[in-house]
Design a protein around this motif. Structure first.
Motif, PDB file in Angstrom:
ATOM      1  N   THR A  98     -10.771  -0.582   5.477  1.00  0.00           N
ATOM      2  CA  THR A  98     -10.064   0.837   5.772  1.00  0.00           C
ATOM      3  C   THR A  98      -9.721   1.166   7.285  1.00  0.00           C
ATOM      4  O   THR A  98      -9.104   2.015   7.646  1.00  0.00           O
ATOM      5  CB  THR A  98     -10.560   1.937   5.126  1.00  0.00           C
ATOM      6  OG1 THR A  98     -12.014   2.309   5.800  1.00  0.00           O
ATOM      7  CG2 THR A  98     -10.841   2.029   3.468  1.00  0.00           C
ATOM      8  N   LEU A 148      -9.312   6.612   4.308  1.00  0.00           N
ATOM      9  CA  LEU A 148      -8.238   6.541   3.668  1.00  0.00           C
ATOM     10  C   LEU A 148      -7.483   7.956   3.686  1.00  0.00           C
ATOM     11  O   LEU A 148      -6.251   7.916   3.690  1.00  0.00           O
ATOM     12  CB  LEU A 148      -8.211   5.972   2.445  1.00  0.00           C
ATOM     13  CG  LEU A 148      -8.636   4.404   2.381  1.00  0.00           C
ATOM     14  CD1 LEU A 148      -8.190   3.753   0.920  1.00  0.00           C
ATOM     15  CD2 LEU A 148      -7.390   3.736   3.432  1.00  0.00           C
ATOM     16  N   TYR A 187      -7.513   8.353  -3.986  1.00  0.00           N
ATOM     17  CA  TYR A 187      -8.087   7.392  -2.981  1.00  0.00           C
ATOM     18  C   TYR A 187      -9.434   6.859  -3.718  1.00  0.00           C
ATOM     19  O   TYR A 187      -9.897   5.627  -3.223  1.00  0.00           O
ATOM     20  CB  TYR A 187      -8.186   7.938  -1.672  1.00  0.00           C
ATOM     21  CG  TYR A 187      -6.925   8.369  -0.832  1.00  0.00           C
ATOM     22  CD1 TYR A 187      -6.231   7.423  -0.558  1.00  0.00           C
ATOM     23  CD2 TYR A 187      -6.504   9.542  -0.944  1.00  0.00           C
ATOM     24  CE1 TYR A 187      -4.999   7.584   0.216  1.00  0.00           C
ATOM     25  CE2 TYR A 187      -5.455   9.980  -0.183  1.00  0.00           C
ATOM     26  CZ  TYR A 187      -4.551   8.853   0.088  1.00  0.00           C
ATOM     27  OH  TYR A 187      -3.456   9.152   0.678  1.00  0.00           O
ATOM     28  N   TYR A 199       0.712  -1.190   0.019  1.00  0.00           N
ATOM     29  CA  TYR A 199      -0.184  -0.092   0.073  1.00  0.00           C
ATOM     30  C   TYR A 199       0.799   1.315   0.096  1.00  0.00           C
ATOM     31  O   TYR A 199       0.713   2.148  -0.927  1.00  0.00           O
ATOM     32  CB  TYR A 199      -0.855  -0.189   1.056  1.00  0.00           C
ATOM     33  CG  TYR A 199      -1.823   1.080   1.396  1.00  0.00           C
ATOM     34  CD1 TYR A 199      -3.082   1.438   0.367  1.00  0.00           C
ATOM     35  CD2 TYR A 199      -1.662   2.209   2.349  1.00  0.00           C
ATOM     36  CE1 TYR A 199      -3.840   2.357   0.659  1.00  0.00           C
ATOM     37  CE2 TYR A 199      -2.713   3.243   2.410  1.00  0.00           C
ATOM     38  CZ  TYR A 199      -3.482   3.155   1.712  1.00  0.00           C
ATOM     39  OH  TYR A 199      -4.509   4.309   1.667  1.00  0.00           O
TER      40      TYR A 199
END
Lengths: 256, 302
Positions: free
Chosen positions: A175, A251, A110, A100
């Motif tokens: 998330t 995020l 995002y 990530y």
């Protein structure tokens, strides 16, 4: 376009780890399992024997709609479980491993990241669902009786909305925590809570997405689309959208 | 104008300052080493510049009017422990991140081929990344950082975890990259910094305690350490050594005498004269390199 790049990568990944093969197969097994065993149970018992002489066993054969609902029923339980397992690591797994960080060091939006991941799971699950229900429908057709193919397709369309919501929930939970196992656990709690609330307060929450399969049964039996089925589907889509928005927001505000 | 100006960066985690009031600027085409012990805030600083964490206060300005824009367009970043999609091949991964960085597919393929050549991974480009060695992964990590031809390359401990050969490869690569990009890299190995960097930022406990070129730093310290050893220990040696005017501190570690001197030229001359006069059996005379530890000790004590 960036969104397609991520989607393509996800599809390729699902191909390389055989998800495109085993998920449809497992879904098909779930869908045909109950109608088949119900139909063949008397014959199996005859063949196996062991029933005391003279006892009369009368198992009523279900109608076509009931048999079809068995397929839906299995998928609502085991299909949802598989969906959670498939989606539990799509983001949290990448965070945990650390890819990530590399991905996000590139100018990745995002919203692209979340929605492309969402789309990849939706593609896989909806395709499996369609294949499974059509196979289930085929056996119902030859063993139990007639259900119009268009009615089946309409049912699948509504039923799909429920699965969109499930995938949305799992992605949102993705998330929050970095452990896929915890993601699965929290998601299942959410889904159980949704179903429990619906069954306790079903008369109030007539628009609950968890009631979609009930309304589908009504539709298959009567051929009538009650207005609640529309509300439930709309609410499912709305909640899915909110889950995704919330995931994007999480995020954005999270240090990578 | 400088490529990047960092102004008074501070990052606070639960009342603990990870970095505090860090200011510096990066000139175009310079290779700058961020030097410091573990936990001094190197990674925090780098991640801030890569756009991963927002500073609690302070700001970062690129020479483009870019406060509003996404940093990530101009920055290539290599994390300390890069992780890839191990099911992809090296080339596939480069093309993937290239496209994420908004290259077209054709551009990404072309760029991936160039970079595989540059980092010497051409032979293994069709191998799954899971089969790569540590050094190969590190070089692939550098390649992915370069894929969108960033103005600034940020490398977090690029050579620290590698064996001597891997380390050498990475340092050579960095020397190559220096020619047409600005590099900021962190390390705790002074030799690495010395070898490739033009400038050094010395970080300790979240503060910049020194900055400048390697040469400047050494001259700022203003002292040199000499190492002496004798085959048999002369009598009164400590007293005798202390009498030499250019020597201002004598330490003994095992059989070595460590002399701290101000001016290497005169100290060497005076010392050797004494050795000759007294007929000491000298077995070792070494101008010790300023070690990171020394540099730190001196800088921290100041």
């Amino acid at each position: 376009m960036q969104w397609f790049v991520i989607l393509k990568k996800e599809i390729l990944e699902n191909w390389r780890n055989f998800k495109w093969v085993w998920v449809p197969i497992v879904f098909i097994i779930f869908a045909v399992m109950d109608p088949l065993t119900t139909y063949y149970l008397p014959k199996i018992m005859d063949a196996v024997g062991g029933v005391p002489e003279g006892s009369i066993i009368d198992i009523p054969m279900p109608g076509a709609v009931e048999a079809m609902m068995m397929s839906f029923g299995e998928l609502s339980l085991l299909g949802v479980l598989i969906t959670v397992v498939i989606a539990m690591g799509v983001i949290s797994g990448e965070m945990k491993s650390g890819v990530y960080e590399l991905i996000m060091s590139k100018p990745v939006k995002y919203s692209n990241y979340i929605t492309a991941k969402f789309a990849s799971v939706v593609l896989l699950i909806l395709l499996s669902l369609i294949l499974a229900l059509i196979t289930g429908w085929y056996y119902v057709l030859i063993l139990f009786g007639d259900i119009a193919f268009t009615a089946l397709l309409t049912s699948i369309a509504f039923y799909g909305c429920y699965f969109l919501l499930i995938i949305g929930i799992v992605l949102m939970v993705n998330t929050w925590v970095q452990s896929p196992g915890v993601v699965a656990f929290l998601s299942i709690i959410f889904i159980i809570a949704l179903n429990a609330l619906t069954s306790i307060y079903g008369h109030i929450f007539t628009w609950s997405p968890a009631l979609l399969s009930d309304y589908i049964q009504v539709y298959l039996a009567s051929g009538e689309l009650v207005s609640e089925i529309w509300y439930s589907a709309l609410v499912a889509l709305l909640f899915t959208y909110l889950c995704l928005q919330f995931a994007i927001l999480t995020l954005k505000n999270r240090a990578v | 104008m400088a490529l990047l100006d960092a102004n008074h960066l501070t990052k606070t985690y639960k009342n603990v300052n990870a970095i505090q009031d860090v200011s510096f600027s990066l000139e175009h085409g310079k290779c700058v080493a961020l030097l410091g012990p573990n936990g001094s805030g190197k990674t925090t600083t780098l991640r801030m510049l890569a756009g991963f964490i927002k500073p609690t206060s302070g700001d970062i300005a690129f020479d483009q009017d870019s406060l509003t824009k996404d940093f990530r367009n101009f920055v290539g970043y290599l994390p300390q422990f890069p992780v890839f999609h191990n099911w992809m091949t090296g080339k596939e991964f480069l093309i993937y991140v290239g496209q994420l960085a908004k290259l077209s597919k054709d551009e990404a393929i072309k760029r991936a081929d160039e970079l595989l050549e540059l980092v010497n991974l051409k032979e293994v480009r069709k191998l799954k990344i899971s089969k790569y060695s540590g050094g190969m992964k590190q070089r692939l990590g550098i390649a992915q950082a370069l894929i969108h031809a960033p103005k600034l390359i940020i490398l977090d401990e690029p050579a620290s975890a590698l064996d001597p050969i891997g380390r050498r490869e990475v340092l050579n690569l960095m020397r190559e990259l220096k020619k047409d990009a600005t590099i900021l890299f962190s390390t705790h190995i002074l030799n690495d910094a010395e070898e490739v960097s033009d400038e050094i930022l010395l970080l300790n406990e979240g503060h910049i305690i020194e900055q400048g070129s390697m040469h400047e730093l050494e001259s700022v310290q203003n002292t040199v350490t000499l190492k002496l050893a004798f085959s048999e220990e002369p009598k009164f040696i400590e007293d005798r050594l202390k009498e030499i005017e250019s020597v201002f501190k004598v330490n003994q570690i095992d059989k070595d005498y460590l002399l701290t001197v101000h001016d290497l030229q005169t100290a060497r001359k005076q010392l050797l004269e004494v050795v000759y006069q007294e007929n000491w059996q000298l077995t070792k005379f070494e101008v010790a390199k300023t070690s990171l530890e020394d540099l730190f000790m001196k800088a921290v004590k100041k």
